[in-house]
Design a protein around this motif. Sequence first.
Motif, PDB file in Angstrom:
ATOM      1  N   THR A 193       4.714   3.158 -10.787  1.00 50.70           N
ATOM      2  CA  THR A 193       6.057   4.065 -10.028  1.00 50.70           C
ATOM      3  C   THR A 193       7.025   3.431  -9.443  1.00 50.70           C
ATOM      4  N   SER A 194       6.162   2.689  -8.521  1.00 47.33           N
ATOM      5  CA  SER A 194       7.362   1.391  -7.420  1.00 47.33           C
ATOM      6  C   SER A 194       7.652   0.431  -8.189  1.00 47.33           C
TER       7      SER A 194
ATOM      8  N   LEU B 266       9.300  10.460  -4.968  1.00 48.10           N
ATOM      9  CA  LEU B 266       8.501   9.266  -4.787  1.00 48.10           C
ATOM     10  C   LEU B 266       7.624   9.474  -3.767  1.00 48.10           C
TER      11      LEU B 266
ATOM     12  N   THR C   7      13.379   7.894  -5.671  1.00 46.31           N
ATOM     13  CA  THR C   7      13.304   7.097  -3.978  1.00 46.31           C
ATOM     14  C   THR C   7      12.228   8.065  -2.722  1.00 46.31           C
TER      15      THR C   7
ATOM     16  N   PRO D  90       2.920   6.324  -3.409  1.00 44.07           N
ATOM     17  CA  PRO D  90       2.542   6.911  -5.233  1.00 44.07           C
ATOM     18  C   PRO D  90       1.847   6.212  -5.758  1.00 44.07           C
TER      19      PRO D  90
END
Length: 286
Positions: free
Chosen positions: A166-167, A198, A195, A162
């Motif tokens: 976002t992480s 994503l 999690t 991703p």
Amino acid sequence: MSDAPMRHSRFHAVRTRLEAMAVEPGPRGWFLEFLVFGFKQGWACLFGALMLALLLGTHLFWPDSAPVHRYDAITIGAVLTQLGMLAFRLETPREAIVILIFHIVGTVMELFKTAAGSWQYPEGSLLHIGAVPLFSGFMYAAVGSYIARVWRIFDFRYTGYPPMWTSYALAAAIYVNFFAHHWLPDIRWLLFAVTALLFWRCQVWFRPLHIRRRMPLLVGWGLVALFIWFAENIGTFARAWTYPSQADGWHMVGFEKLGSWYLLMIISFVLVSLVQQPKGPDQPNG
């Protein structure tokens, strides 16, 4: 990351010889690949394995009458281990930076969690901050060391990763929840759902020997979390720390702790990704 910057890593020469071996197709080749996979995993776990050896060794053999507290001996041993790995080129300076970051992040969490009564360190020490002996940060650092080393050793590549932001946001939310759930509702199930959303398409590609293999990243994190849980049971058996439920004697840590370790794995992985950027299978090293 190219191989050139890793000339100072003693493992690089060993890995080069292993990967130069001819492999026959069929069961013999698969068996050889499995052996090399195990060897590389063991090498990646080196710092964590040495930490566990320190915890167990001092638990079994450290005399009560010793002039140095056992916890302080573990701290000194952990520092010497770190210096030795750098001096003998068993670890790269970049990996040492990752370990330092994990030490700081872990110590902050330890200070809060011990104050909240989540766990405790039952023995005395001189080398401590508050109720937290300084060796505790090295246990988090062992996780960071493993991820950084296994990433490099197996030349991790990713598909379906991703967007990086976002992480980062997910890791930050997980870290905040480790603290905030003591006052606010625990949102870990929401974090698990995010999690999965994503990373459900993300595959990690790794090279045990010659051929790249792949695994869903979510599964890989789960396997590592399981082994951390095993290590946690060894640590509590050695009374490096104890949970309130272990006040009357040691017993295995509850299986539900796997969820906490899984979330910690995500924080750990994202921190390492700041140093070793995720690359696709076709991207060049460097």
